[in-house]
Scaffold this motif. Structure first.
Motif, PDB file in Angstrom:
ATOM      1  N   HIS A 134       1.036  -1.483  -0.138  1.00 37.33           N
ATOM      2  CA  HIS A 134      -0.231   0.044   0.152  1.00 37.33           C
ATOM      3  C   HIS A 134       0.620   0.865   0.101  1.00 37.33           C
ATOM      4  O   HIS A 134       0.769   2.210  -0.405  1.00 37.33           O
ATOM      5  CB  HIS A 134      -1.124   0.159   1.208  1.00 37.33           C
ATOM      6  CG  HIS A 134      -2.283  -0.381   1.047  1.00 37.33           C
ATOM      7  ND1 HIS A 134      -3.267  -0.500  -0.280  1.00 37.33           N
ATOM      8  CD2 HIS A 134      -2.602  -1.708   2.054  1.00 37.33           C
ATOM      9  CE1 HIS A 134      -4.190  -1.574   0.283  1.00 37.33           C
ATOM     10  NE2 HIS A 134      -3.729  -2.228   1.644  1.00 37.33           N
ATOM     11  N   LEU A 135       2.070   1.213   0.509  1.00 37.40           N
ATOM     12  CA  LEU A 135       2.933   1.844   0.841  1.00 37.40           C
ATOM     13  C   LEU A 135       3.460   2.557  -0.961  1.00 37.40           C
ATOM     14  O   LEU A 135       3.639   3.756  -0.976  1.00 37.40           O
ATOM     15  CB  LEU A 135       3.822   1.934   2.470  1.00 37.40           C
ATOM     16  CG  LEU A 135       3.122   2.619   3.512  1.00 37.40           C
ATOM     17  CD1 LEU A 135       4.652   1.460   4.729  1.00 37.40           C
ATOM     18  CD2 LEU A 135       2.593   3.974   3.459  1.00 37.40           C
ATOM     19  N   GLN A 136       3.881   1.888  -0.744  1.00 40.67           N
ATOM     20  CA  GLN A 136       4.491   1.574  -2.124  1.00 40.67           C
ATOM     21  C   GLN A 136       3.373   1.961  -3.393  1.00 40.67           C
ATOM     22  O   GLN A 136       3.748   3.166  -4.308  1.00 40.67           O
ATOM     23  CB  GLN A 136       5.110   0.588  -2.477  1.00 40.67           C
ATOM     24  CG  GLN A 136       6.403  -0.700  -1.905  1.00 40.67           C
ATOM     25  CD  GLN A 136       6.955  -1.637  -2.102  1.00 40.67           C
ATOM     26  OE1 GLN A 136       6.329  -2.396  -3.059  1.00 40.67           O
ATOM     27  NE2 GLN A 136       8.295  -1.871  -1.760  1.00 40.67           N
ATOM     28  N   TRP A 137       2.413   2.127  -3.412  1.00 37.84           N
ATOM     29  CA  TRP A 137       1.045   2.188  -4.438  1.00 37.84           C
ATOM     30  C   TRP A 137       1.065   3.621  -4.106  1.00 37.84           C
ATOM     31  O   TRP A 137       0.770   4.403  -5.085  1.00 37.84           O
ATOM     32  CB  TRP A 137       0.070   1.224  -4.175  1.00 37.84           C
ATOM     33  CG  TRP A 137      -0.721   1.929  -4.923  1.00 37.84           C
ATOM     34  CD1 TRP A 137      -1.012   1.540  -6.104  1.00 37.84           C
ATOM     35  CD2 TRP A 137      -1.905   3.254  -5.066  1.00 37.84           C
ATOM     36  NE1 TRP A 137      -1.877   1.595  -6.996  1.00 37.84           N
ATOM     37  CE2 TRP A 137      -3.110   2.693  -6.274  1.00 37.84           C
ATOM     38  CE3 TRP A 137      -2.465   3.631  -3.726  1.00 37.84           C
ATOM     39  CZ2 TRP A 137      -4.097   3.662  -6.618  1.00 37.84           C
ATOM     40  CZ3 TRP A 137      -3.963   3.809  -4.412  1.00 37.84           C
ATOM     41  CH2 TRP A 137      -4.286   4.385  -5.246  1.00 37.84           C
ATOM     42  N   SER A 138       1.223   3.884  -2.840  1.00 31.99           N
ATOM     43  CA  SER A 138       0.638   5.724  -2.430  1.00 31.99           C
ATOM     44  C   SER A 138       2.158   6.370  -3.082  1.00 31.99           C
ATOM     45  O   SER A 138       2.213   7.632  -3.428  1.00 31.99           O
ATOM     46  CB  SER A 138       0.769   5.605  -1.276  1.00 31.99           C
ATOM     47  OG  SER A 138       0.549   6.633  -0.288  1.00 31.99           O
ATOM     48  N   GLU A 139       3.069   5.569  -2.769  1.00 34.23           N
ATOM     49  CA  GLU A 139       4.295   6.540  -3.117  1.00 34.23           C
ATOM     50  C   GLU A 139       4.547   6.727  -4.797  1.00 34.23           C
ATOM     51  O   GLU A 139       4.563   7.539  -5.574  1.00 34.23           O
ATOM     52  CB  GLU A 139       5.608   5.648  -2.726  1.00 34.23           C
ATOM     53  CG  GLU A 139       6.605   6.521  -3.392  1.00 34.23           C
ATOM     54  CD  GLU A 139       6.756   8.103  -2.505  1.00 34.23           C
ATOM     55  OE1 GLU A 139       7.781   8.488  -3.178  1.00 34.23           O
ATOM     56  OE2 GLU A 139       6.495   8.410  -0.461  1.00 34.23           O
ATOM     57  N   ALA A 140       3.569   5.839  -5.537  1.00 41.13           N
ATOM     58  CA  ALA A 140       3.835   5.948  -6.917  1.00 41.13           C
ATOM     59  C   ALA A 140       2.603   6.809  -7.107  1.00 41.13           C
ATOM     60  O   ALA A 140       3.215   7.692  -8.120  1.00 41.13           O
ATOM     61  CB  ALA A 140       3.516   3.954  -7.535  1.00 41.13           C
ATOM     62  N   GLN A 141       1.332   7.038  -6.917  1.00 36.82           N
ATOM     63  CA  GLN A 141      -0.006   7.874  -7.008  1.00 36.82           C
ATOM     64  C   GLN A 141       1.265   9.357  -6.758  1.00 36.82           C
ATOM     65  O   GLN A 141       1.056  10.050  -7.072  1.00 36.82           O
ATOM     66  CB  GLN A 141      -1.007   7.673  -6.559  1.00 36.82           C
ATOM     67  CG  GLN A 141      -1.283   6.525  -7.124  1.00 36.82           C
ATOM     68  CD  GLN A 141      -1.934   5.974  -8.227  1.00 36.82           C
ATOM     69  OE1 GLN A 141      -2.618   6.995  -9.144  1.00 36.82           O
ATOM     70  NE2 GLN A 141      -1.144   5.333  -8.939  1.00 36.82           N
ATOM     71  N   TYR A 142       1.890   9.607  -5.728  1.00 40.76           N
ATOM     72  CA  TYR A 142       2.562  10.676  -5.280  1.00 40.76           C
ATOM     73  C   TYR A 142       2.990  11.638  -6.375  1.00 40.76           C
ATOM     74  O   TYR A 142       3.369  12.150  -6.418  1.00 40.76           O
ATOM     75  CB  TYR A 142       2.952  10.814  -3.772  1.00 40.76           C
ATOM     76  CG  TYR A 142       3.890  11.740  -2.862  1.00 40.76           C
ATOM     77  CD1 TYR A 142       2.703  13.027  -2.452  1.00 40.76           C
ATOM     78  CD2 TYR A 142       4.251  12.118  -2.565  1.00 40.76           C
ATOM     79  CE1 TYR A 142       3.560  14.185  -2.472  1.00 40.76           C
ATOM     80  CE2 TYR A 142       5.696  13.155  -2.713  1.00 40.76           C
ATOM     81  CZ  TYR A 142       4.302  14.289  -2.240  1.00 40.76           C
ATOM     82  OH  TYR A 142       5.492  15.427  -2.097  1.00 40.76           O
TER      83      TYR A 142
END
Length: 356
Positions: A9-17
């Motif tokens: 989830h954190l990796q996906w969030s970072e990619a979206q950011y």
């Protein structure tokens, strides 16, 4: 230890950011509202992948960027509701990151809040918004070390000065204008120290305008002339065209004020030249109200020269410039200005009869 699922989830969030940041950059660069809207969507998606309670600093940083994109949309679309929305987002980011934000992040968010409040205050003539903008910039400056972040500190000082000027104009406060002049001078000193001539020139334009608005003191008028001339030396090229225009107009205004107060023909002739250069940089279609303002000021300088010299030709040129201003300053678009120009025409016509 972070669980595997949470790590994803954190990796996906970072990619979206990261995607949101790229879209925000493109929206700024290409001036496309659609890119800014996509950036907001990406940032909202990023927020779904992190916990506000566990990662308040990251949450606040994403909220800040949502606020930036929202403000840009509001500013470019002249949408006051979106600007107000951005103000709310910045305040929420400050509240969420109250204990977790670094001084730099908090300072940046306070600066962004101040910019949005300043824009709203200028558009709506709201004293409260301008006062809040002043306070936000003051708080932002407290978060920054001018020795470690001189360019950012100086930039916020300039915004602080802008907010004080806006407040002074609404409340007719000479104290706030004097504080703004001090802020601009402090920013100028920093930009000179770090070698930022373009930024320094832009502040010189603002300083000249503030000094001229500060009254008719000889020192202020002469300082305004010097500030405008210094700005013009440093501003060149297409990217600086609007700032150069402002400096040229500011120089004309200061020279006109000095020439009128001292009956100095040379200063008045230089003011006329400055206004004519300004008109050559303007297109009436793109900037009709600025064009009208310069025409009125040109008429004023010519009329003063005409009276001093007893020159009927200059009086006729003055009347012609005033009439040009009226073509854009119509009663429907600018009632107050229209009335001022009509009075100028009456005075100039009367003076023309006396010098014939």
């Amino acid at each position: 230890m972070i669980a595997v699922g949470e790590q994803k989830h954190l990796q996906w969030s970072e990619a979206q950011y990261t995607r949101g940041n790229e879209l925000l950059r493109l929206g700024q660069q290409e001036r496309k509202l659609s890119k800014l809207a996509e950036a907001i969507d990406a940032y909202h998606a990023a927020l779904t992948g992190i916990s506000r309670a566990r990662l308040p600093r990251q949450w606040a940083r994403i909220e800040n960027n949502i606020g930036i994109a929202t403000f840009m949309i509001g500013e470019r679309a002249n949408d006051q509701e979106r600007i107000s929305e951005a103000i709310g987002i910045f305040r929420q980011a400050l509240d969420e990151g109250r204990l977790a934000q670094s001084a730099a992040d908090r300072g940046a968010t306070l600066k962004n809040l101040g910019i949005a409040l300043l824009a709203l205050g200028q558009r709506k003539g709201e004293r409260g918004a301008l006062s809040e903008a002043v306070a936000s910039f003051e708080d932002a400056l407290k978060e920054l070390d001018p020795d470690r972040s001189p360019a950012e500190w100086a930039a916020i000082k300039v915004y602080f000065g802008d907010a004080l000027i806006g407040s002074a104009a609404l409340e007719r406060q000479t104290e706030n204008r004097s504080r703004a002049i001090m802020a601009y001078r402090e920013a100028l000193a920093v930009f000179a120290r770090i070698g930022a001539p373009r930024e320094r020139a832009m502040v010189q334009v603002k300083l000249g305008s503030a000094l001229l608005a500060n009254g008719d003191a000889e020192r202020d008028i002469l300082s305004a002339i010097d500030a405008s001339r210094e700005a013009l030396k440093a501003l060149s090229g297409e990217a600086d065209s609007m700032q150069r225009l402002r400096a040229e107009i500011g120089l004309g205004n200061a020279l006109k004020r000095w020439g009128e107060s001292t009956s100095d023909r040379i200063s008045l002739e230089e003011a006329v030249d400055s206004y004519r250069r300004s008109l050559s940089m303007l297109t009436r279609r793109d900037s009709p109200l600025i064009w009208a303002s310069v025409q009125n000021n040109l008429g004023g300088a010519l009329a003063i020269l005409g009276r001093i010299e007893g020159d009927a030709t200059k009086m006729r040129e003055a009347i012609s410039a005033f009439r040009s201003a009226l073509e854009e300053w119509t009663p429907e678009r600018a009632m107050r200005e229209n009335e001022i120009v009509r009075r100028n025409i009456v005075r100039a016509s009367s003076a023309l009869e006396s010098v014939k």
